[in-house]
Design an enzyme around this catalytic site. Structure first.
Site, mmCIF file in Angstrom:
data_model
loop_
_atom_site.group_PDB
_atom_site.id
_atom_site.type_symbol
_atom_site.label_atom_id
_atom_site.label_comp_id
_atom_site.label_asym_id
_atom_site.label_seq_id
_atom_site.Cartn_x
_atom_site.Cartn_y
_atom_site.Cartn_z
ATOM 1 N N ARG A 233 0.827 -1.070 -0.120
ATOM 2 C CA ARG A 233 -0.044 0.048 -0.034
ATOM 3 C C ARG A 233 1.008 1.246 -0.029
ATOM 4 O O ARG A 233 0.728 2.051 -0.655
ATOM 5 C CB ARG A 233 -0.981 0.092 1.289
ATOM 6 C CG ARG A 233 -1.959 -1.033 1.183
ATOM 7 C CD ARG A 233 -3.077 -1.035 2.301
ATOM 8 N NE ARG A 233 -3.871 0.154 2.342
ATOM 9 C CZ ARG A 233 -4.748 0.616 3.522
ATOM 10 N NH1 ARG A 233 -4.651 -0.183 4.363
ATOM 11 N NH2 ARG A 233 -5.393 1.532 3.148
ATOM 12 N N CYS B 7 -1.560 5.691 9.201
ATOM 13 C CA CYS B 7 -1.799 4.586 8.456
ATOM 14 C C CYS B 7 -3.005 4.810 7.508
ATOM 15 O O CYS B 7 -2.991 5.728 6.804
ATOM 16 C CB CYS B 7 -2.275 3.487 9.522
ATOM 17 S SG CYS B 7 -3.649 3.861 10.740
#
Length: 284
Positions: free
Chosen positions: A177, A235
Site C-alpha cells: 500500500r 496508517c
C-alpha cells in the site's frame, strides 16, 4: 504505569479486584476488524468476566467523511461511552481486542489523549487469555470520566507534511500500500511524500504479543527514530497507527498520531502523493 499487561497479570488483577471491590479495574473489549462485522457478536459468544464491549466504529471514532474513515470521536460521545463502561477518574483501564492489537491500541491512545493516565493494553489480546469466559453482560455503575483532550500529540495534514520534512513520518500500512501497488480501501494509492515505510505488523511476534522494548528500539532507530526525534505516524485511518504509537512508547519514544491518516490525506484530491519504495521528496 507500564503500557502493557500480560494475561497472567490481568488474571491476578481481576482476582484482587474481587477480593477488594473498592479497587476500580475496568476491562474494555474492543474487538474489531477492518471491513468485518462488528465485534459485538463475538463478544456475546464469550468475553472476559466483567468486560464491557466498546464499538470502535461508533464510540472510538467519529462519522467517516473528509476528515477520514475513523476521525477522532466527539469528546462528548467518547466520554459518554467510557462512563457507560464504568470508567472513572481513579479507574485502571485494561483494553483488549481479539489479538491483533490495533483496536485495543486505538482505545488506549484515545483514553490517554483524553487525559486518563491509567490505561494498559492486554499483550496478545484475547488470544493470550487462558482463563474463563462468560456470556453474562455486566452492568457497571456509571463512571465519572470527563475527557480532557490534548494529553497526547496529534497531527493534522499540514502537521504530517511538516513532520515528513523536519522529522520522521512513519507509514504504518502494508508495504504494497505504501508503494502504491494496491489500495483496497481508499480512492488513491501511494504515500505521503517523505514518509518512511514502517509496517505495524513488524512490531509483534507471531503470537500477537509486542516485541521486547530493546528490539523495538533497535527497529525504530534503524528507521531514524530515537528518543527526542520529532516523530509522527499514520496508517489508513488512524487505527493501526495507534498501535505503532504504542510500540514507540514501549521503546521510549513519544510520537504524534496523524488521526485522519491516509484516508484524510487523499480525500481532498489536491495533496501530493508519492509511489514506489522510497520516501520521495517531502513537500507541503
Amino acid at each position: 504505569m507500564t503500557v502493557l499487561i500480560s494475561a497472567s497479570q490481568l488474571a491476578d488483577a481481576l482476582a484482587q479486584t474481587r477480593d477488594a471491590p473498592t479497587e476500580r479495574l475496568v476491562v474494555l473489549d474492543v474487538r474489531w476488524q477492518l471491513g468485518g462485522p462488528p465485534g459485538r457478536s463475538e463478544y456475546d459468544r464469550g468475553h472476559l468476566p466483567g468486560a464491557v464491549f466498546v464499538d470502535l466504529d461508533q464510540e472510538l471514532a467519529g462519522p467517516p467523511g473528509p476528515a477520514g474513515r475513523h476521525p477522532l470521536p466527539d469528546p462528548a460521545v467518547f466520554g459518554a461511552a467510557m462512563r457507560r463502561a464504568g470508567v472513572s477518574a481513579g479507574s485502571t483501564v485494561v483494553v483488549h481486542d481479539a489479538g491483533q492489537g490495533w483496536a485495543a491500541a486505538r482505545a488506549w491512545w484515545l483514553l490517554r489523549w483524553a487525559g486518563h493516565p491509567r490505561v494498559r493494553v492486554l499483550d496478545g489480546g484475547l488470544a493470550a487469555w487462558r482463563g474463563p469466559l462468560t456470556t453474562v453482560t455486566p452492568q457497571p455503575a456509571e463512571g465519572d470520566f470527563l475527557p480532557r483532550p490534548g494529553a497526547l500529540p496529534v497531527l493534522d495534514a499540514e502537521g504530517a507534511a511538516r513532520t515528513a520534512r523536519e522529522g520522521v513520518l512513519l507509514d504504518a500500512r502494508a508495504p504494497e500500500r505504501y508503494r502504491g501497488e494496491v489500495e483496497p480501501v481508499d480512492p488513491v494509492a501511494g504515500h505521503i511524500p517523505g514518509a518512511v515505510s514502517a509496517p505495524t505488523v513488524e512490531n509483534t511476534e507471531a503470537d500477537g504479543t509486542l516485541r521486547p522494548a530493546e528490539t523495538l528500539a533497535a527497529r525504530f532507530a534503524s528507521l531514524g527514530v530515537s528518543p527526542g526525534t520529532r516523530a509522527g505516524v499514520y496508517c489508513g485511518s488512524g487505527v493501526s497507527a495507534a498501535h505503532q504509537v504504542l510500540a514507540l512508547a514501549v521503546a521510549g519514544v513519544e510520537a504524534a498520531l496523524y488521526a485522519g491518516s491516509w484516508s484524510e490525506w487523499c480525500a481532498a484530491g489536491t495533496r501530493p502523493v508519492a509511489t514506489g519504495p522510497e520516501p520521495g521528496p517531502a513537500g507541503g
